[in-house]
Design a protein around this motif. Structure first.
Motif, PDB file in Angstrom:
ATOM      1  N   GLU A 214       0.817  -1.211   0.000  1.00  0.00           N
ATOM      2  CA  GLU A 214       0.000   0.000   0.000  1.00  0.00           C
ATOM      3  C   GLU A 214       0.853   1.265   0.000  1.00  0.00           C
ATOM      4  N   VAL A 215       1.999   1.231   0.663  1.00  0.00           N
ATOM      5  CA  VAL A 215       2.879   2.391   0.636  1.00  0.00           C
ATOM      6  C   VAL A 215       3.447   2.588  -0.771  1.00  0.00           C
ATOM      7  N   ALA A 216       3.809   1.497  -1.435  1.00  0.00           N
ATOM      8  CA  ALA A 216       4.303   1.605  -2.809  1.00  0.00           C
ATOM      9  C   ALA A 216       3.265   2.283  -3.695  1.00  0.00           C
ATOM     10  N   ALA A 217       1.994   1.940  -3.491  1.00  0.00           N
ATOM     11  CA  ALA A 217       0.929   2.550  -4.280  1.00  0.00           C
ATOM     12  C   ALA A 217       0.704   4.003  -3.880  1.00  0.00           C
ATOM     13  N   ARG A 218       0.681   4.283  -2.565  1.00  0.00           N
ATOM     14  CA  ARG A 218       0.409   5.648  -2.111  1.00  0.00           C
ATOM     15  C   ARG A 218       1.510   6.614  -2.546  1.00  0.00           C
ATOM     16  N   LEU A 219       2.748   6.160  -2.537  1.00  0.00           N
ATOM     17  CA  LEU A 219       3.862   7.015  -2.955  1.00  0.00           C
ATOM     18  C   LEU A 219       4.114   6.967  -4.448  1.00  0.00           C
ATOM     19  N   GLN A 220       3.353   6.126  -5.150  1.00  0.00           N
ATOM     20  CA  GLN A 220       3.491   5.963  -6.602  1.00  0.00           C
ATOM     21  C   GLN A 220       4.926   5.596  -6.975  1.00  0.00           C
ATOM     22  N   LEU A 221       5.468   4.628  -6.226  1.00  0.00           N
ATOM     23  CA  LEU A 221       6.828   4.178  -6.486  1.00  0.00           C
ATOM     24  C   LEU A 221       6.869   3.329  -7.745  1.00  0.00           C
ATOM     25  N   GLY A 222       7.997   3.383  -8.455  1.00  0.00           N
ATOM     26  CA  GLY A 222       8.165   2.606  -9.676  1.00  0.00           C
ATOM     27  C   GLY A 222       9.601   2.169  -9.848  1.00  0.00           C
ATOM     28  N   ALA A 223       9.866   1.485 -10.948  1.00  0.00           N
ATOM     29  CA  ALA A 223      11.195   0.928 -11.192  1.00  0.00           C
ATOM     30  C   ALA A 223      12.267   2.003 -11.321  1.00  0.00           C
ATOM     31  N   ALA A 224      11.884   3.215 -11.661  1.00  0.00           N
ATOM     32  CA  ALA A 224      12.870   4.285 -11.822  1.00  0.00           C
ATOM     33  C   ALA A 224      13.228   4.957 -10.505  1.00  0.00           C
ATOM     34  N   ASP A 225      12.534   4.607  -9.428  1.00  0.00           N
ATOM     35  CA  ASP A 225      12.763   5.284  -8.154  1.00  0.00           C
ATOM     36  C   ASP A 225      13.986   4.748  -7.431  1.00  0.00           C
ATOM     37  N   ARG A 226      14.626   5.679  -6.719  1.00  0.00           N
ATOM     38  CA  ARG A 226      15.727   5.342  -5.824  1.00  0.00           C
ATOM     39  C   ARG A 226      15.412   5.968  -4.470  1.00  0.00           C
ATOM     40  N   PHE A 227      15.250   5.123  -3.447  1.00  0.00           N
ATOM     41  CA  PHE A 227      14.801   5.541  -2.114  1.00  0.00           C
ATOM     42  C   PHE A 227      16.014   5.554  -1.182  1.00  0.00           C
ATOM     43  N   LEU A 228      16.272   6.693  -0.549  1.00  0.00           N
ATOM     44  CA  LEU A 228      17.418   6.804   0.354  1.00  0.00           C
ATOM     45  C   LEU A 228      17.176   6.018   1.632  1.00  0.00           C
ATOM     46  N   GLN A 229      18.124   5.151   1.989  1.00  0.00           N
ATOM     47  CA  GLN A 229      18.052   4.398   3.245  1.00  0.00           C
ATOM     48  C   GLN A 229      18.739   5.224   4.321  1.00  0.00           C
ATOM     49  N   PHE A 230      17.944   5.784   5.227  1.00  0.00           N
ATOM     50  CA  PHE A 230      18.439   6.776   6.174  1.00  0.00           C
ATOM     51  C   PHE A 230      18.429   6.285   7.617  1.00  0.00           C
ATOM     52  N   ALA A 231      17.435   5.497   7.998  1.00  0.00           N
ATOM     53  CA  ALA A 231      17.275   5.077   9.397  1.00  0.00           C
ATOM     54  C   ALA A 231      18.237   3.951   9.739  1.00  0.00           C
ATOM     55  N   SER A 232      18.513   3.804  11.024  1.00  0.00           N
ATOM     56  CA  SER A 232      19.337   2.686  11.475  1.00  0.00           C
ATOM     57  C   SER A 232      18.460   1.451  11.611  1.00  0.00           C
ATOM     58  N   ALA A 233      19.118   0.309  11.792  1.00  0.00           N
ATOM     59  CA  ALA A 233      18.372  -0.944  11.929  1.00  0.00           C
ATOM     60  C   ALA A 233      17.532  -0.969  13.194  1.00  0.00           C
ATOM     61  N   GLY A 234      17.824  -0.090  14.137  1.00  0.00           N
ATOM     62  CA  GLY A 234      17.074  -0.082  15.387  1.00  0.00           C
ATOM     63  C   GLY A 234      15.740   0.617  15.314  1.00  0.00           C
ATOM     64  N   PHE A 235      15.410   1.253  14.184  1.00  0.00           N
ATOM     65  CA  PHE A 235      14.151   1.985  14.059  1.00  0.00           C
ATOM     66  C   PHE A 235      13.302   1.397  12.935  1.00  0.00           C
ATOM     67  N   ASP A 236      11.999   1.403  13.139  1.00  0.00           N
ATOM     68  CA  ASP A 236      11.122   0.728  12.182  1.00  0.00           C
ATOM     69  C   ASP A 236      10.969   1.478  10.867  1.00  0.00           C
ATOM     70  N   VAL A 237      11.422   2.733  10.784  1.00  0.00           N
ATOM     71  CA  VAL A 237      11.371   3.459   9.513  1.00  0.00           C
ATOM     72  C   VAL A 237      12.171   2.716   8.448  1.00  0.00           C
ATOM     73  N   LEU A 238      13.149   1.921   8.875  1.00  0.00           N
ATOM     74  CA  LEU A 238      13.904   1.087   7.940  1.00  0.00           C
ATOM     75  C   LEU A 238      12.964   0.250   7.073  1.00  0.00           C
ATOM     76  N   VAL A 239      11.878  -0.235   7.654  1.00  0.00           N
ATOM     77  CA  VAL A 239      10.903  -1.060   6.927  1.00  0.00           C
ATOM     78  C   VAL A 239      10.281  -0.262   5.781  1.00  0.00           C
ATOM     79  N   GLU A 240       9.987   1.020   6.035  1.00  0.00           N
ATOM     80  CA  GLU A 240       9.371   1.860   5.005  1.00  0.00           C
ATOM     81  C   GLU A 240      10.364   2.230   3.916  1.00  0.00           C
ATOM     82  N   GLU A 241      11.646   2.229   4.245  1.00  0.00           N
ATOM     83  CA  GLU A 241      12.657   2.593   3.267  1.00  0.00           C
ATOM     84  C   GLU A 241      13.023   1.435   2.332  1.00  0.00           C
ATOM     85  N   LEU A 242      12.852   0.199   2.792  1.00  0.00           N
ATOM     86  CA  LEU A 242      13.302  -0.951   2.009  1.00  0.00           C
ATOM     87  C   LEU A 242      12.195  -1.615   1.195  1.00  0.00           C
TER      88      LEU A 242
END
Length: 668
Positions: A214-242
């Motif tokens: 659902e996040v992929a759809a809401r953000l309209q992500l596609g094959a051309a996108d490059r998402f910056l991995q910013f959070a550390s492994a200790g925070f759940d934002v990592l899940v949204e980045e990967l």
């Protein structure tokens, strides 16, 4: 805290309640009738199966980008499979927690993916955590295996776990014969705990795959996108980045280990298209733009969240014409639940109080009063989150799970998570965050339970009682402050308290200021009277070091900058910036102001040279080197412009790692 109520009947409130379960808002005459098309739908496949499908569809497409190097989907999948087979050989299977202790690198994402493929639940571990916290988390979840690197393996020595080096595993690269059940645990994320110790939130594969899709759809992500991995492994934002960008066929951009001192520089160099940042850091980035910085052309979307967004920064951002997405969520409901895309021409209401928006399709939101009855539109109530994303609960804590995860009073068999956040529904159906309904604090995008910090402070032998709260000297500056009641005939100094806390708390949980008081003021009901707690003064804290005044013009200039940013009257040249209450965001401000005054400092200097004397020496050395270098010729014979410095933009997690190491060295 009192929740706004209405004198209308419960029946009328129920008639006005809204159940936010789809991309549009719909009035429902009876909350019991609340249904959506996706809430009850079972995903056909889990993330592992969908990822394998993506690998088959585009095996050579980039999945991970790091320092110009590229790992394709096929290479990432093969590497993760080797790790998964190795973990299986060690007995890792369904519901088995596995620690992942890897600094930001391709190895981090391989560790996460490999644990999922093995059927285990990854437990993100942060190298910035002190040994005591690592020990607690591993013991609490019962992890018997930790995926790490040789450089970090010493952090788990003596903790009774088997170590697997992510970059050294060999074995088969084919898929494992089975995949995780949707009901199985996908990951366990530890957050600050109100009982004085961290608590592990258990999220299932069902929640993970639905969220990612659902996040992929809401953000309209596609094959051309490059998402910056910013959070550390200790925070759940990592899940949204990967996971969302991988399902869309795009790539994750992983900066190398070490502070990211120029976020926009990384974005430009790696052609990043999507960035997610905590609001506090985003504010500083916008200030940099206001001073003449330029956004990279590749950037098409910036996501901010976790804290209130300042109106003046929103107004400035609109001028960039780069879309801004405001998100809201809690770890207990799978990262982010609501999204709001700022219109290109926002209303004054949007700028002044940016909404947290509307939910993902699988999320059910309810705004309820203390009696679990609906609050009418425009009223203030506590936000309860339901739907597929609701976590299974807290690892090994059934009583706390029952307290925070409650039965949905309107839909039998469904659960709601009590967020503790008070919200208001606007006329257009979007939600606004108002404040907390309890003592929880939000600092730099992280939810903090004061009780955990208070418990740690009270373990100091010279402390009899402590109260932790938030102090906000300005709209852009929120700091943790600890009020300490010393034990009889003692007077602990700030330096000792900081070093003591650094042994058990990560850097973001160590207060910026410590105020000694004779007794904690109480209300007539026996509760802490926060209104009567004194504000931290502007005097230099009681440090272990003696005060040494500035001796040179450059030291006086730097001391003035540091004092102004920290809000104190005097700074000694041997005072440690972080002992004075500095943090990563304030450090950015110090470096930016120094650069404005022509002092040649880089963003990393303050972390490597945390005193004024050391900074002055570093600045003098840098100036001498610059003077010795030949002056570059201006293009086409034109006049050269003013000196330019890189924007002082620092990655929060990696700065905290560096601060933790500094604190550990000082403590030892």
């Amino acid at each position: 805290m009192t929740v706004a109520a209405s004198d209308r009947s419960v029946a009328s409130l129920r008639q006005e309640t809204r159940d936010f379960g789809s991309d549009f808002m719909t009035d429902l005459l009876d909350p019991k009738e609340a249904t959506t098309g996706t809430l009850g739908a079972e995903p056909a496949e889990g993330f592992v199966e969908l990822f394998v499908r993506q690998v088959a569809a585009a095996p050579d497409a980039p999945a991970v980008v790091c320092s110009g190097g590229v790992v394709s989907f096929a290479e990432l999948n093969g590497w993760a499979n080797r790790l998964a087979w190795h973990l299986r050989g060690l007995g890792v299977g369904a519901e088995a927690p596995v620690g992942v202790l890897v600094e930001r690198s391709p190895g981090l994402v391989v560790g996460v993916l490999g644990v999922l493929k093995a059927g285990g639940a990854f437990v993100g571990l942060d190298a910035a955590w002190p040994a005591e916290r690592l020990r607690f988390v591993l013991a609490d979840c019962g992890a018997g295996v930790v995926v790490t690197t040789r450089g970090l393996a010493s952090l788990v020595d003596g903790l009774g776990v088997r170590v697997v080096f992510v970059d050294e595993v060999g074995g088969p690269e084919e898929e494992l014969p089975d995949v995780p059940a949707l009901s199985a645990a996908a990951y366990v994320c530890y957050t600050s705990g109100s009982t004085g110790t961290p608590k592990g939130v258990v999220v299932s594969h069902r929640s993970l795959v639905v969220f990612a899709s659902e996040v992929a759809a809401r953000l309209q992500l596609g094959a051309a996108d490059r998402f910056l991995q910013f959070a550390s492994a200790g925070f759940d934002v990592l899940v949204e980045e990967l996971f969302p960008v991988w399902l869309a066929g795009g790539a994750v951009v992983v900066p190398p280990p070490g502070p990211v001192v120029d976020v926009w520089g990384v974005v430009a160099a790696e052609r990043v298209t999507v960035v997610e940042l905590p609001a506090a850091l985003w504010h500083e980035l916008v200030v940099g733009l206001e001073r003449g910085g330029v956004l990279p052309e590749s950037l098409r979307l910036v996501i901010v969240g976790a804290e209130r967004v300042l109106p003046q920064r929103v107004a400035s951002w609109v001028k960039t014409r780069v879309p801004l997405m405001h998100v809201y969520g809690v770890t207990e409901a799978t990262v982010s639940s609501t999204f709001y895309r700022l219109p290109a021409r926002p209303s004054d209401a949007d700028v002044n109080h940016l909404p947290i928006g509307s939910p993902l399709p699988s999320v059910r939101l309810r705004v309820l009063d203390p009696d679990l009855q609906p609050v009418p539109s425009g009223g203030v109530g506590e936000l309860y989150i339901g739907g597929v994303g609701v976590a299974r609960g807290y690892w090994g804590r059934p009583a706390l799970t029952a307290e925070r995860f409650v039965a949905d009073p309107f839909v039998p068999g469904q659960r709601l998570y009590r967020s503790g956040d008070l919200v208001r529904q606007r006329a257009d159906g979007n939600l606004e965050f108002v404040c907390r309904a309890d003592d929880q604090i939000n600092i730099r995008g992280l939810r903090v339970e004061p009780a955990e910090i208070e418990s740690a402070i009270c373990r100091h032998p010279q402390v009899s009682h402590a109260v932790v709260t938030v102090w906000q000297p300005s709209a852009e500056d929120r700091r943790l402050v600890a009020y300490v009641v010393p034990a009889p005939r003692t007077r602990p100094n700030v330096t000792d308290l900081r070093r003591f806390l650094a042994r058990s708390l990560p850097p973001y949980l160590v207060p910026s200021a410590f105020v000694q008081i004779e007794a904690v003021p109480l209300t007539v009901n026996g509760k802490v009277d926060f209104a009567r707690l004194p504000e931290p003064g502007d005097q230099r804290p009681d440090l272990a070091e003696e005060f040494v005044p500035a001796r040179t013009p450059l030291e006086r200039q730097l001391a003035g900058i540091v004092a102004d940013v920290l809000g104190v009257t005097t700074v000694g040249v041997t005072d440690n910036f972080f002992d004075l209450g500095g943090d990563s965001i304030l450090a950015i401000q110090v470096v930016a102001r120094a650069q404005e005054q022509g002092i040649a400092l880089s963003p990393l200097d303050l972390f490597e040279h945390p005193t004024v004397a050391q900074l002055a020496e570093a600045a003098s050395t840098a100036a001498g080197q610059a003077a010795a270098e030949p002056e570059p010729e201006s293009a086409a014979g034109g006049e050269s412009g003013p000196a330019e410095f890189p924007l002082a933009r620092v990655d929060q997690d990696q700065i905290d790692t560096l601060l933790s190491r500094i604190a550990t060295d000082e403590a030892s």
